[in-house]
Design an enzyme around this catalytic site. Structure first.
Site, PDB file in Angstrom:
ATOM      1  N   GLY A 116       0.812  -1.329  -0.048  1.00 13.79           N
ATOM      2  CA  GLY A 116       0.026   0.031  -0.055  1.00 13.79           C
ATOM      3  C   GLY A 116       0.682   1.242  -0.074  1.00 13.79           C
ATOM      4  O   GLY A 116       0.152   2.271  -0.155  1.00 13.79           O
TER       5      GLY A 116
ATOM      6  N   GLU B  16       3.903  -6.726   1.475  1.00 11.67           N
ATOM      7  CA  GLU B  16       3.431  -7.378   0.421  1.00 11.67           C
ATOM      8  C   GLU B  16       3.445  -5.907  -0.758  1.00 11.67           C
ATOM      9  O   GLU B  16       2.143  -5.580  -1.106  1.00 11.67           O
ATOM     10  CB  GLU B  16       2.152  -7.728   0.241  1.00 11.67           C
ATOM     11  CG  GLU B  16       1.680  -8.834   1.440  1.00 11.67           C
ATOM     12  CD  GLU B  16       0.415  -9.025   1.761  1.00 11.67           C
ATOM     13  OE1 GLU B  16      -0.538  -8.200   1.582  1.00 11.67           O
ATOM     14  OE2 GLU B  16       0.384 -10.264   2.363  1.00 11.67           O
ATOM     15  N   PRO B  17       4.550  -5.368  -0.858  1.00 14.67           N
ATOM     16  CA  PRO B  17       4.415  -4.164  -1.838  1.00 14.67           C
ATOM     17  C   PRO B  17       4.210  -4.638  -3.284  1.00 14.67           C
ATOM     18  O   PRO B  17       4.779  -5.309  -3.720  1.00 14.67           O
ATOM     19  CB  PRO B  17       5.693  -3.444  -1.627  1.00 14.67           C
ATOM     20  CG  PRO B  17       6.829  -4.566  -1.361  1.00 14.67           C
ATOM     21  CD  PRO B  17       5.968  -5.535  -0.512  1.00 14.67           C
ATOM     22  N   GLY B  18       3.470  -3.579  -4.000  1.00  9.97           N
ATOM     23  CA  GLY B  18       3.470  -3.922  -5.296  1.00  9.97           C
ATOM     24  C   GLY B  18       3.685  -2.583  -6.111  1.00  9.97           C
ATOM     25  O   GLY B  18       4.860  -2.409  -6.621  1.00  9.97           O
ATOM     26  N   ARG B  19       2.985  -1.609  -6.306  1.00  9.12           N
ATOM     27  CA  ARG B  19       3.143  -0.384  -6.720  1.00  9.12           C
ATOM     28  C   ARG B  19       4.411   0.281  -6.512  1.00  9.12           C
ATOM     29  O   ARG B  19       4.985   0.845  -7.095  1.00  9.12           O
ATOM     30  CB  ARG B  19       2.032   0.657  -6.265  1.00  9.12           C
ATOM     31  CG  ARG B  19       1.878   1.847  -6.962  1.00  9.12           C
ATOM     32  CD  ARG B  19       0.689   2.808  -6.282  1.00  9.12           C
ATOM     33  NE  ARG B  19      -0.391   2.235  -6.060  1.00  9.12           N
ATOM     34  CZ  ARG B  19      -1.632   2.215  -6.872  1.00  9.12           C
ATOM     35  NH1 ARG B  19      -1.448   2.870  -8.026  1.00  9.12           N
ATOM     36  NH2 ARG B  19      -2.593   1.675  -6.407  1.00  9.12           N
TER      37      ARG B  19
ATOM     38  N   CYS C 261     -14.763   3.972 -28.319  1.00  9.57           N
ATOM     39  CA  CYS C 261     -15.807   4.623 -28.238  1.00  9.57           C
ATOM     40  C   CYS C 261     -16.487   4.775 -26.851  1.00  9.57           C
ATOM     41  O   CYS C 261     -17.588   4.286 -26.725  1.00  9.57           O
ATOM     42  CB  CYS C 261     -16.788   3.872 -29.174  1.00  9.57           C
ATOM     43  SG  CYS C 261     -16.142   3.588 -30.746  1.00  9.57           S
ATOM     44  N   GLU C 262     -16.123   5.622 -26.191  1.00  6.62           N
ATOM     45  CA  GLU C 262     -16.451   5.798 -24.637  1.00  6.62           C
ATOM     46  C   GLU C 262     -15.702   7.217 -24.370  1.00  6.62           C
ATOM     47  O   GLU C 262     -14.626   7.347 -24.387  1.00  6.62           O
ATOM     48  CB  GLU C 262     -15.868   4.925 -23.653  1.00  6.62           C
ATOM     49  CG  GLU C 262     -16.361   3.423 -23.967  1.00  6.62           C
ATOM     50  CD  GLU C 262     -17.040   2.734 -22.602  1.00  6.62           C
ATOM     51  OE1 GLU C 262     -17.365   3.397 -21.904  1.00  6.62           O
ATOM     52  OE2 GLU C 262     -17.013   1.439 -22.914  1.00  6.62           O
TER      53      GLU C 262
ATOM     54  N   TYR D  93      -0.312  -1.736 -12.000  1.00  3.77           N
ATOM     55  CA  TYR D  93      -1.780  -1.900 -12.495  1.00  3.77           C
ATOM     56  C   TYR D  93      -2.161  -1.159 -13.751  1.00  3.77           C
ATOM     57  O   TYR D  93      -3.057  -0.534 -13.793  1.00  3.77           O
ATOM     58  CB  TYR D  93      -2.594  -1.026 -11.316  1.00  3.77           C
ATOM     59  CG  TYR D  93      -2.255  -1.776  -9.940  1.00  3.77           C
ATOM     60  CD1 TYR D  93      -2.734  -2.998  -9.720  1.00  3.77           C
ATOM     61  CD2 TYR D  93      -1.483  -0.857  -8.912  1.00  3.77           C
ATOM     62  CE1 TYR D  93      -2.351  -3.506  -8.165  1.00  3.77           C
ATOM     63  CE2 TYR D  93      -1.204  -1.565  -7.612  1.00  3.77           C
ATOM     64  CZ  TYR D  93      -1.793  -2.758  -7.348  1.00  3.77           C
ATOM     65  OH  TYR D  93      -1.491  -3.437  -6.057  1.00  3.77           O
TER      66      TYR D  93
HETATM   67  C1  PLP Z   1      -3.306  -5.080  -3.815  1.00  5.03           C
HETATM   68  C2  PLP Z   1      -2.606  -5.543  -2.624  1.00  5.03           C
HETATM   69  C3  PLP Z   1      -1.273  -5.684  -2.281  1.00  5.03           C
HETATM   70  C4  PLP Z   1      -0.332  -4.572  -2.962  1.00  5.03           C
HETATM   71  O1  PLP Z   1      -0.755  -3.176  -2.762  1.00  5.03           O
HETATM   72  P1  PLP Z   1       0.214  -1.995  -3.480  1.00  5.03           P
HETATM   73  O2  PLP Z   1      -0.367  -0.842  -3.218  1.00  5.03           O
HETATM   74  O3  PLP Z   1       0.169  -2.235  -4.744  1.00  5.03           O
HETATM   75  O4  PLP Z   1       1.683  -2.208  -2.824  1.00  5.03           O
HETATM   76  C5  PLP Z   1      -0.723  -6.009  -1.176  1.00  5.03           C
HETATM   77  N1  PLP Z   1      -1.531  -6.931  -0.594  1.00  5.03           N
HETATM   78  C6  PLP Z   1      -2.932  -7.268  -0.587  1.00  5.03           C
HETATM   79  C7  PLP Z   1      -3.443  -8.277   0.237  1.00  5.03           C
HETATM   80  C8  PLP Z   1      -3.594  -6.718  -1.761  1.00  5.03           C
HETATM   81  O5  PLP Z   1      -4.739  -6.863  -1.964  1.00  5.03           O
END
Ligand code: PLP
Length: 422
Positions: A239, A276-279, A347-348, A376
């Protein structure tokens, strides 16, 4: 920080001119920087010098196999939300004992596959899920290591579509039921309680909601230990937000500020921390490159019509997200900027990337880049309007690889067998 910058008047991805990649693969396409991905992983990992940590990269943010392997080679684990992501993580070389499984809707067959692979933990989000996981584990003669995702009822102060830690959201078990559910879990022969999990949302740009939620998670871990559970791990989710604007109005906390806050809250507890970092890892490591098809002078505004559309990058339409849009050819220092509505061909009316965006004089045929599109972006793309999924290109130094190719129209049509009565 990222590795997309102008050199010799051209935007480069690391050492490669983006225009050269465009000549090779055609537009639109996603372009990722290996150096940026690796740097972000290391910066995050090094933000917790005192603590045993597992950084489980959230695969849903960018699930390209080469991206996952780049991170696996750095030592990252994976946070998965489906069997497809389990297969991806394993295929990319993430060891099973670094995989955590999140999500509110795990099916019995997904649970069985993950148990069979021997993943590190299941982040369980409801009582019925816990019961099903127990049954699946017992019949497979296995024990499932679990955390319960507790809903801390904290407002992450982010976009409503990506806030997940309030009591009205579908995620996690209610705070005041957690201790009882843990007690029940202890009685289940297929379940082994290992920790507590929270995740309050995405693109969070302020430390306060994290601190509130993590404080509650620590409090829960203490209570559960008092109840006699062997709580060894705390999964604090992902997050952490990223800067989406070069001219930045809200600067998200740095990983080291985040790390210091977490270490302070968890000091002396002897807990393994999972993130759990993604972004934060991939967001600024990717951009979407598109070509200008037309410049249309409307009655009150000017439109830049691109060959990329909402099906390729849905974030502006879905979350009102902002992406910086830059010309690939560096504009002259004294160039005058004019306002454009930047749109795609779908077309939106929602197929609008930006309104009144000031850009230098851009002509049909010019390339532009949507910055910060590594998370994303490609993962949420679709074939709406029968537009092929765009290719993904991974750059490392002066090398590039097409790590997902554009399907041909023939391949797309061949997935649809005609009903035999037609
Ligand atoms: C989406 C998600 C993440 C990753 O969130 P980011 O904002 O991309 O870091 C981690 N854990 C869970 C459970 C998620 O649903």
């Amino acid at each position: 920080m990222h590795h997309f910058s102008y050199k010799d008047g051209q935007l480069h991805a690391e050492d490669l001119p983006i225009s050269a990649i465009a000549d090779e693969v055609g537009t639109p396409f996603y372009c990722y920087s290996t150096a940026t991905i690796e740097r972000h992983y290391r910066v995050f990992k090094e933000s917790f010098p005192q603590t045993k940590t597992l950084v489980a990269y959230s695969i849903k943010s960018n699930s390209n196999l080469s991206v996952i392997r780049t991170l696996a080679n750095c030592g990252a684990g994976a946070d998965i939300v489906s069997q497809g992501e389990l297969e991806r993580a394993l295929a990319a070389g993430v060891p099973a004992d670094k995989i955590v499984f999140s999500g509110v809707g795990k099916t019995a067959s997904e649970m069985a596959s993950a148990l069979d692979a021997g993943i590190y933990q299941f982040n369980v989000e409801s009582e019925p899920e816990l019961q099903l996981l127990n049954e699946v584990a017992v019949s497979a003669n296995r024990t499932a290591p679990i955390t319960l995702r507790v809903n801390p009822d904290v407002d992450a102060k982010t976009h409503a579509k990506i806030t997940t830690g309030k009591s009205e959201n579908k995620f996690g078990v209610p705070w005041n039921q957690a201790r009882r559910i843990y007690r029940d879990a202890d009685e289940m022969p297929g379940i082994r309680v290992v920790g507590v999990d929270v995740h309050i949302g995405s693109q969070i740009t302020d430390l306060t909601p994290f601190k509130d939620a993590f404080g509650r998670a620590v409090e829960m871990a203490r209570l559960l230990r008092g109840d006699g559970h062997a709580i060894e791990r705390l999964d604090l989710g992902g997050g952490l937000g990223i800067p989406y604007r070069q001219s930045n109005e809200t600067v998200p906390p740095t990983p080291s500020e985040y790390g210091a806050m977490v270490e302070d809250l968890t000091k002396g507890l002897d807990l393994e921390l999972i993130f759990e970092p993604g972004r934060m890892i991939v967001g600024n490591a990717g951009c979407l490159i598109s070509r200008v098809l037309y410049v249309k002078n409307g009655s009150d505004r000017n439109f830049l019509i691109l060959d990329a559309a909402m099906n390729d990058l849905i974030r502006p339409a879905l979350y009102d997200a902002h992406h910086d849009i830059v010309p690939i050819k560096e504009p002259a220092a004294n160039a005058t900027n004019l306002p454009f509505d930047v749109v795609g061909p779908v077309c939106e009316t929602g197929d609008t990337f930006a309104k009144d965006r000031y850009l230098p004089d851009i002509k049909p045929g010019d390339l532009v880049g949507f910055m910060s599109a590594g998370a994303y972006g490609a993962v949420q793309s679709s074939e709406y309007n029968s537009r092929p999924l765009v290719p993904e290109v991974l750059v490392k130094g002066s090398n590039m690889a097409v790590v997902r190719r554009r399907p041909t129209l023939k391949e797309m049509l061949s997935r649809e067998p005609m009903a035999d009565w037609l």
